[in-house]
Design a protein around this motif. Structure first.
Motif, short mmCIF file in Angstrom:
data_model
loop_
_atom_site.label_atom_id
_atom_site.label_comp_id
_atom_site.label_asym_id
_atom_site.label_seq_id
_atom_site.Cartn_x
_atom_site.Cartn_y
_atom_site.Cartn_z
N MET A 28 21.68 17.39 -1.59
CA MET A 28 22.27 17.12 -0.30
C MET A 28 20.81 16.30 -0.63
N GLU A 29 20.85 14.84 -0.31
CA GLU A 29 20.12 13.53 -0.74
C GLU A 29 19.07 13.85 1.07
N ARG A 30 17.37 13.36 0.40
CA ARG A 30 16.62 13.38 1.82
C ARG A 30 15.80 12.46 1.18
N THR A 31 15.66 11.19 2.24
CA THR A 31 14.62 10.46 1.99
C THR A 31 12.97 11.39 2.57
N ILE A 32 11.86 10.91 1.13
CA ILE A 32 10.82 11.60 1.57
C ILE A 32 9.64 10.58 2.30
N ARG A 33 9.93 11.10 3.71
CA ARG A 33 8.97 10.13 5.03
C ARG A 33 7.34 10.26 4.73
N ARG A 34 7.03 9.50 3.38
CA ARG A 34 5.65 9.38 3.37
C ARG A 34 4.24 8.83 3.69
N GLY A 35 3.44 9.41 4.32
CA GLY A 35 1.89 9.18 4.78
C GLY A 35 0.94 8.63 3.82
N VAL A 36 0.47 7.89 3.74
CA VAL A 36 -1.08 7.46 3.09
C VAL A 36 -1.62 7.09 4.05
N PRO A 37 -3.48 8.30 3.80
CA PRO A 37 -3.90 8.68 4.42
C PRO A 37 -5.22 7.65 3.90
N ALA A 38 -4.87 6.11 3.12
CA ALA A 38 -6.02 4.72 3.21
C ALA A 38 -5.18 3.63 2.67
N THR A 39 -5.90 2.94 1.94
CA THR A 39 -5.79 1.42 1.85
C THR A 39 -6.15 1.03 0.55
N GLY A 40 -7.07 1.62 0.33
CA GLY A 40 -7.96 1.12 -0.85
C GLY A 40 -6.56 0.84 -2.18
N GLY A 41 -7.52 0.44 -3.87
CA GLY A 41 -6.48 0.30 -4.20
C GLY A 41 -5.78 1.14 -4.80
#
Length: 86
Positions: free
Chosen positions: A1-14
């Protein structure tokens, strides 16, 4: 079963950028669907580079549900250490 991981990123730095670049290069299906920043400019700049679409007037861009979120660390840097027996 393929499942896409929908990721949230709580930062925007390097480190967040390095983490997200590594994440999107992994063989698992992953997409960035949310980003948060202290500034609107930071969120929009990160979203332009990695997704998601960011047309909000606040520093959180999230067009849909998030499967996973967490503090970014550079995956490529720590993966070899994680594989070592303890």
């Amino acid at each position: 079963m393929e499942r896409t991981i929908r990721r949230g990123v709580p930062a925007t730095g390097g480190i967040a950028a390095s983490f997200t670049q590594d994440l999107l290069g992994m063989p698992d299906d992953a997409e960035v669907v949310a980003v948060a920043s202290r500034t609107l400019e930071g969120a929009k700049g990160f979203a332009e580079r990695f997704g998601p679409p960011c047309d909000a007037d606040r520093a959180v861009c999230r067009p849909g549900p998030v499967t996973a979120a967490g503090q970014p660390v550079p995956v490529a840097r720590w993966a070899p250490a994680a594989r070592r027996p303890r």
